[in-house]
Structures are given as C-alpha cells and as structure tokens.
Design a protein around this motif. Structure first.
Motif, PDB file in Angstrom:
ATOM      1  N   VAL A  89       9.551 -15.238  -3.416  1.00 40.57           N
ATOM      2  CA  VAL A  89       8.743 -14.311  -3.851  1.00 40.57           C
ATOM      3  C   VAL A  89       7.848 -14.884  -5.019  1.00 40.57           C
ATOM      4  CG1 VAL A  89      10.571 -12.274  -3.839  1.00 40.57           C
ATOM      5  CG2 VAL A  89      10.507 -13.649  -5.736  1.00 40.57           C
ATOM      6  N   PRO A  90       6.665 -14.117  -5.257  1.00 39.09           N
ATOM      7  CA  PRO A  90       5.895 -14.938  -6.236  1.00 39.09           C
ATOM      8  C   PRO A  90       6.315 -14.909  -7.530  1.00 39.09           C
ATOM      9  CG  PRO A  90       4.943 -12.739  -5.679  1.00 39.09           C
ATOM     10  CD  PRO A  90       6.059 -13.126  -4.589  1.00 39.09           C
ATOM     11  N   ILE A  91       6.024 -15.919  -8.510  1.00 44.61           N
ATOM     12  CA  ILE A  91       6.412 -15.923  -9.992  1.00 44.61           C
ATOM     13  C   ILE A  91       5.123 -15.422 -10.541  1.00 44.61           C
ATOM     14  CG2 ILE A  91       7.051 -17.077 -11.992  1.00 44.61           C
ATOM     15  CD1 ILE A  91       8.578 -19.025 -10.166  1.00 44.61           C
ATOM     16  N   THR A  92       5.163 -14.097 -10.946  1.00 48.17           N
ATOM     17  CA  THR A  92       3.844 -13.634 -11.531  1.00 48.17           C
ATOM     18  C   THR A  92       3.989 -12.752 -12.832  1.00 48.17           C
ATOM     19  OG1 THR A  92       1.939 -12.184 -11.046  1.00 48.17           O
ATOM     20  CG2 THR A  92       3.902 -11.821  -9.922  1.00 48.17           C
ATOM     21  N   HIS A 105       2.800 -18.091  -2.533  1.00 50.28           N
ATOM     22  CA  HIS A 105       1.871 -18.082  -3.885  1.00 50.28           C
ATOM     23  C   HIS A 105       0.285 -17.987  -3.752  1.00 50.28           C
ATOM     24  CE1 HIS A 105       0.573 -20.059  -7.470  1.00 50.28           C
ATOM     25  NE2 HIS A 105      -0.129 -20.981  -6.927  1.00 50.28           N
ATOM     26  N   SER A 106      -0.022 -18.211  -2.527  1.00 43.89           N
ATOM     27  CA  SER A 106      -1.446 -18.220  -2.320  1.00 43.89           C
ATOM     28  C   SER A 106      -1.584 -16.877  -2.052  1.00 43.89           C
ATOM     29  CB  SER A 106      -1.995 -18.836  -1.026  1.00 43.89           C
ATOM     30  OG  SER A 106      -1.197 -18.607   0.173  1.00 43.89           O
ATOM     31  N   ALA A 107      -0.820 -15.923  -1.286  1.00 44.67           N
ATOM     32  CA  ALA A 107      -1.192 -14.732  -0.882  1.00 44.67           C
ATOM     33  C   ALA A 107      -0.723 -13.512  -1.912  1.00 44.67           C
ATOM     34  CB  ALA A 107      -0.627 -14.227   0.566  1.00 44.67           C
ATOM     35  N   GLY A 108       0.181 -14.036  -2.844  1.00 44.28           N
ATOM     36  CA  GLY A 108       0.930 -12.876  -3.941  1.00 44.28           C
ATOM     37  C   GLY A 108       1.555 -12.154  -3.337  1.00 44.28           C
ATOM     38  N   SER A 109       2.179 -12.283  -2.378  1.00 47.95           N
ATOM     39  CA  SER A 109       3.146 -11.153  -1.690  1.00 47.95           C
ATOM     40  C   SER A 109       4.548 -11.964  -1.209  1.00 47.95           C
ATOM     41  CB  SER A 109       2.445 -10.449  -0.387  1.00 47.95           C
ATOM     42  OG  SER A 109       2.133 -11.635   0.580  1.00 47.95           O
ATOM     43  N   THR A 132      -1.380 -12.861 -12.906  1.00 47.45           N
ATOM     44  CA  THR A 132      -1.443 -14.359 -12.601  1.00 47.45           C
ATOM     45  C   THR A 132      -0.055 -14.961 -11.949  1.00 47.45           C
ATOM     46  OG1 THR A 132      -2.752 -14.902 -14.821  1.00 47.45           O
ATOM     47  CG2 THR A 132      -1.846 -16.740 -13.601  1.00 47.45           C
ATOM     48  N   SER A 133      -0.292 -15.496 -10.886  1.00 44.61           N
ATOM     49  CA  SER A 133       0.496 -16.250  -9.888  1.00 44.61           C
ATOM     50  C   SER A 133       0.682 -17.609 -10.425  1.00 44.61           C
ATOM     51  CB  SER A 133       0.262 -15.988  -8.608  1.00 44.61           C
ATOM     52  OG  SER A 133       1.338 -16.554  -7.819  1.00 44.61           O
ATOM     53  N   TYR A 134       2.126 -17.737 -11.005  1.00 42.84           N
ATOM     54  CA  TYR A 134       2.488 -19.125 -11.550  1.00 42.84           C
ATOM     55  C   TYR A 134       3.136 -19.824 -10.294  1.00 42.84           C
ATOM     56  CZ  TYR A 134       1.463 -16.789 -15.912  1.00 42.84           C
ATOM     57  OH  TYR A 134       0.822 -16.242 -16.751  1.00 42.84           O
ATOM     58  N   GLY A 135       3.779 -19.506  -9.368  1.00 44.21           N
ATOM     59  CA  GLY A 135       4.325 -20.414  -8.274  1.00 44.21           C
ATOM     60  C   GLY A 135       5.155 -19.309  -7.454  1.00 44.21           C
ATOM     61  N   ALA A 136       6.200 -19.937  -7.100  1.00 40.82           N
ATOM     62  CA  ALA A 136       6.975 -19.021  -6.098  1.00 40.82           C
ATOM     63  C   ALA A 136       8.555 -19.310  -6.503  1.00 40.82           C
ATOM     64  CB  ALA A 136       6.780 -19.208  -4.715  1.00 40.82           C
ATOM     65  N   LEU A 137       9.700 -18.332  -6.293  1.00 39.71           N
ATOM     66  CA  LEU A 137      10.860 -18.371  -6.415  1.00 39.71           C
ATOM     67  C   LEU A 137      11.630 -18.136  -4.859  1.00 39.71           C
ATOM     68  CD1 LEU A 137      13.890 -18.560  -7.772  1.00 39.71           C
ATOM     69  CD2 LEU A 137      13.265 -15.872  -8.220  1.00 39.71           C
TER      70      LEU A 137
END
Length: 596
Positions: free
Chosen positions: A300-303, A262-266, A307-312
């Motif tokens: 993976v990021p939820i984006t 989530h923080s890195a977006g990757s 905007t990144s909303y969280g992580a799956l």
C-alpha cells in the motif's frame, strides 16, 4: 449410495459420457441432415447443461487448465479446497495455489502431461483458507472436437481442507480483534513519538507489524526522486536477520510491486502471489519473494492523502494464510498513519532547521581572544529548537578595552528574534562611541521603544572591562537582568543584584551601575534566568543552590565552570528546562603586560 467411492462414480460417469460422445459423433457422420434439424440445438444445449451440472457439483475437486497451467474452469469442490469462489481462480495459474516448495514439481508434472498426453501425478501442499495442507494432484489431457487440448486436474486430500463453520467464524472474529488492536497500537506509537524522527517512527512501526499481521515488513521511502529501501523486518533468528540485511541492500525495482504502488498511488493485494519476481530479484537472479518464502503479498502507498512518501509492503508465508480485503483496509489505514507521521516529522525538522539557523545568526559564531581573560559560553534551548530563543550574548572591543553583554528578550518566535537582533546590534553600535555602559543601555531603550515591539521587553547586562595596572576594572550596567556572580579563587561568591528596569517598557529605564575590581583567577559568571528558574520535580529552584555550586567550582577554568553548571542545571531539572539557558564565564588570567 452411502459408502460409494466418489472417484469411482466420477470415472464411471466420464466413461458414460465418452460413450455418449461416440454415439453422437457416429450419428452426426451418418445423418448430416438430421444434425441440422431444428430439434438438435435444444438437445445439444440440454447435454451441455448436463455436463456443466455434473462438472460443477462433482464430489471431487476439479480444475480445467489451459496447456500453460492457467485455470479455465474450477468446480465447487475446488473452490472449497482453496477457500475462494471458483470464479476467483479462473485466469490464475494453478501453481498460485500451491506452496512455494512444491511449485516447481507441480509445474513440471503439468508440462509433462501436456507434452506427452498421458496422466501425471504430483504430491504437493495446497494453500487452503486455514493454511497449507497435503494433497495429490492428478493431471490428464482431453482433446475437444476442434482439436484444442486441455488439462483436467483432480485433487485428492487425506481429509477435508475446509474448517467447520464455527471454527472459521471464530477465526474471523479473532482476526478482526487483532486488526483493531493493531490500529490502536500503531496510533499509540505515533502519538508517543517524542523523538520526531522519521527513521525511528518507521522502524518502530515495522517491528510492531512484523510477526503480528505479516511475517515480513518492507518499508520503502522516496529519497531525492528515487524509491529507496529503508527497513526490512522479519523473524528474529540469525538466518532471517542475515536475509533481512540482504533484502534491505536492494532498492525496489520500478516494475516491482512497491515501485508500482508508489508511482500509481494505489494498493496491490495478491492473495496468491503468482509471479515470483513481484518483489524484484537478487543480484544472482533469485526472486526475493522466494527468498522470503512468501506466498501472499500486500503493498500500500505511504501517503498523507496528498503526497506519496513511499510504500509499505507486507508478506506472509503459507502457514500464516493469505491476505484478505480486510487486511488491505488495515494496511491502507496504517499507510495513511505513517504518511501523516512522516509529514509531521519533516515539518518539525524543517522548523527546527530554520529556528537553528536564525538562532545561530543571533549569537556570535565564536568569541574573540581577549588578552587577560578566559572566556567560555553555553547556550541550551528549552524547546528542542522548535522556536527561536530571546537569549543573547556578545563580546566585542570598545574604546580602551572590551565589552561583555548578556541579555534576554521576553517571549520566543520570530518577533522575539527580531527584538533580540535589534537589541544586540544596538548595544554593539552604541558602545562603539559611548564610554558609559549605562548611557548605552539608556539609548538602546529609546531604540526599543521606537521599534513597536508590542509588549515585549529586554533585560540586559553590559560590562566594560579595562586593565588598570595589574587589576581588571569592570563597569557593570544593568537593565533588569540578574547577576552576574563574582567567584573568588578561595570559594567566596558574591551574587550581584543587578537592578534597573527592562528595556522597551518605559521612557526612563535608569540602568543601574556597579564598579568592580578583579584580580587574577577571579571569575564573573553571567547567566540568564533559564539557570535560576530551573526547577526540580519537588518544585525547588536552582537559584537557591547556585551560589553553593559555584563555590564548589572555584579555581576551575571558564570552560569547566560553564560545562559543569550546565550539567548541574539539567540534572537538577531532569532535562525539563522551563526557559532557555545562557551562560557566559569570564575568568581573569594574567594582565597583558605580564603575559607578554
């Protein structure tokens, strides 16, 4: 030779190599000057090439480990065993390719071999390309010339761990089809999201993924700057559900895979999850990865792309195989779908909140207590709060009595809201000094024409109510608005026609006026065209049955009448209102003098 034991051949080859090492060592000690000659490096290079070739093509899986268990080299058969090129294994712990229940024992045996310098053996289950399989690992120590000690591990299985090419190809095709079906199913689910609820969307998607492409699905969403655990979905049996509740109660830690994603977006894909704490730990220190019996992890990021909303996060057990690059691509696509869905849901909620706040400002928060009258309003929008309605109603004092007004502005949205506010407040202001409700509506018409509201118009009713003796006198002015209905306590219903032209269209509105005399228990039923225009699936109008329904409700209180007509309209239209529904019921009780 056909039938020869590969292990015995390898032992013999190693024995020959040991002898060669002894001979070369003695020659180097006896003739130092010869070892420095020009021909020696080529000879040593040839020997190294021979050793490398023997190691790489040995018919037994071989791993060379550092003393901490990290793989330094793996030969071709070892790569076939784990279903990955030898280079993939290099740098990873050997235990990453061991099923979770066997890892502790294997780690202990490797440590014992490194500590004692003697061979150790461990039975375990290795993670192959098609799932876990039984194997026996034998670890021994070798010492290099510089004193470095390494572990050499051989793996022995009852049968080959790799499936035939045709079987693996069939499995790949099946996996590709399953991924395509999953994208289609998730897309259909998101398009069918009639609730516009972020929580419902995420939960349905998690349930769809669980058990199909992953054994466990974890969804974390940022709330107020912190990543919070939203859903944990896994197997449906009782113990698994209890475990899901336990994991759901633990928010992701900053250093965990979801936190980093989530923080890195990757994205992160761990085909073989080496670190048991990659998902964080329970309060008692137990790694969540071990609680879930997971050996492979993908996050993976939820984006929505901006905007990144969280992580799956998805996990698999050993029996389900490991995640591959194709699974990562699928998960990233699903993460983007979820990100867009969250953005749409939040935009919908924001617009609904704005519309609701604006609508509330156009309607009175509560109705005043009017002596001798039982009042009850109902308002129900047709568009689930997406747009501001043009309906309005109001009850306020005028000289010598009270006034009731009900109206409807053509259209919806901000412009309709502006006209609604202007009409309602203009009626209230004009009525404060003007004793004639028809003249009030005529002057409001002038205000509407001067307001430049394009082609919009207003229909309105304005009733002045004054007690004269024991009867309630009503002067009713109409500007193109339907009704009201007069309901007598014995069930007689008079549908008043109204009349007049809507306000805001023509300079001469010419509001229509009626005079009524009401007695105790008489009831005035004001309404908007959302009531009469309601249609059934077979295209019948509720207007045709309104009088009969009101006759059946004679004698009921104002609140009961309003509530029951609302239920009848929604049931008649099967909750598919074509216009906003406004109802205001005024029932005569007792004259103020008698009430005191």
């Amino acid at each position: 030779m056909p039938g020869a034991d590969p292990r015995a051949l390898l032992d013999a080859a190693l024995a020959e190599l040991d002898g060669a090492v002894e001979v070369l060592t003695k020659l180097a000690e006896a003739a130092p000057e010869q070892t420095a000659s020009a021909g020696t490096p080529e000879a040593l290079g040839a020997e190294r090439a021979l050793l490398r070739a023997v190691f790489q093509h040995a018919p037994t899986p071989l791993f060379v480990l550092e003393q901490d268990g990290t793989i330094r080299r793996a030969n071709g058969r070892a790569g076939d065993l784990i279903g990955a090129p030898p280079g993939y294994a290099t740098g990873r712990a050997l235990t990453a390719f061991v099923d979770l229940p066997s890892r502790a024992a294997v780690m202990s045996q490797l440590a014992a071999a490194a500590r004692t310098g003697t061979a150790r053996q461990a039975d375990c289950r290795l993670l192959g390309p098609t799932g876990p399989f039984d194997a026996t690992l034998t670890a021994d120590v070798i010492t290099l010339q510089d004193g470095t000690r390494l572990l050499v591990v051989t793996a022995r299985t009852a049968a080959t761990a790799t499936a035939p090419t045709a079987k693996r190809t069939k499995g790949l095709v099946r996996a590709m089809t399953r991924r395509m079906d999953m994208v289609t199913a998730v897309t259909r689910l998101l398009l069918d999201n009639s609730t516009f609820s972020e929580a419902v969307t995420l939960q349905r998607c998690a349930r769809l993924l669980a058990g199909d492409i992953a054994s466990w699905v974890i969804i974390d969403v940022e709330r107020e700057g912190l990543l919070r655990r939203q859903f944990v979905i896994g197997p449906t049996d009782g113990p698994a559900q209890e475990l899901a509740r336990k994991v759901r109660s633990l928010d992701p830690q900053p250093g965990s895979a979801p936190g980093q994603v989530h923080s890195a977006g990757s994205s992160v894909v761990l085909a073989h999850a080496e670190d048991p704490a990659v998902l964080g730990t329970a309060p008692d220190g137990t790694p969540l990865l071990m609680l879930l019996s997971a050996t492979s992890l993908l996050s993976v990021p939820i984006t929505d792309g901006g905007t990144s909303y969280g992580a799956l996060t998805l996990t698999r057990t050993a029996s389900e195989g490991r995640f591959e690059i194709a699974d990562l691509s699928l998960a990233e696509q699903l993460g983007q779908h979820l990100g867009v869905a969250i953005r749409v849901d939040r935009m919908f909620r924001h617009r609904s909140a704005v519309a609701e706040a604006l609508q509330s400002s156009l309607l009175p928060a509560s109705l005043p207590d009017v002596p001798g009258l039982d009042l009850s309003p109902v308002y129900q929008p047709a568009s689930e709060g997406l747009e501001v309605s043009g309906d309005f109603y109001d009850v306020f004092p005028v000289s010598g009595g009270w006034a009731i007004t009900v109206g409807d502005v053509c259209g919806k949205g901000q412009e309709a809201a502006a006209m609604t506010a202007a009409a309602r407040h203009a009626i209230r202001v004009m009525a404060h000094w003007n004793p004639d409700p028809a003249d009030v509506l005529a002057k409001v018409n002038e205000v509407m024409l001067a307001g430049d509201y394009e082609d919009r118009f207003v229909t309105a009713k304005l009733a002045y109510l004054r007690w004269e003796g024991g009867r309630l006198h009503v002067t009713l002015a109409s500007a193109g608005h339907p009704g009201p209905a007069l309901v007598r306590p014995d069930g007689r219903v008079d549908m008043l026609s109204g009349g007049g032209l809507p306000l805001g269209l023509f300079p001469d509105a010419d509001p229509h006026t009626e005079e009524l005399e009401l007695s105790e228990d008489d009831l005035l039923f004001f309404y908007s065209d959302g009531v009469t225009d309601a249609r059934s699936p077979d295209m019948r109008y509720f207007e045709d049955s309104l009088a009969d329904e009101l006759a059946g409700l004679a004698g009921r209180s104002a609140a009961e009448t309003a509530r029951m007509v609302q239920g009848l309209v929604t049931s008649f239209s099967q909750d598919d209102l074509r216009d906003d529904m406004t109802i205001l019921v005024a029932k005569v009780t007792s004259p103020p003098e008698r009430a005191t």
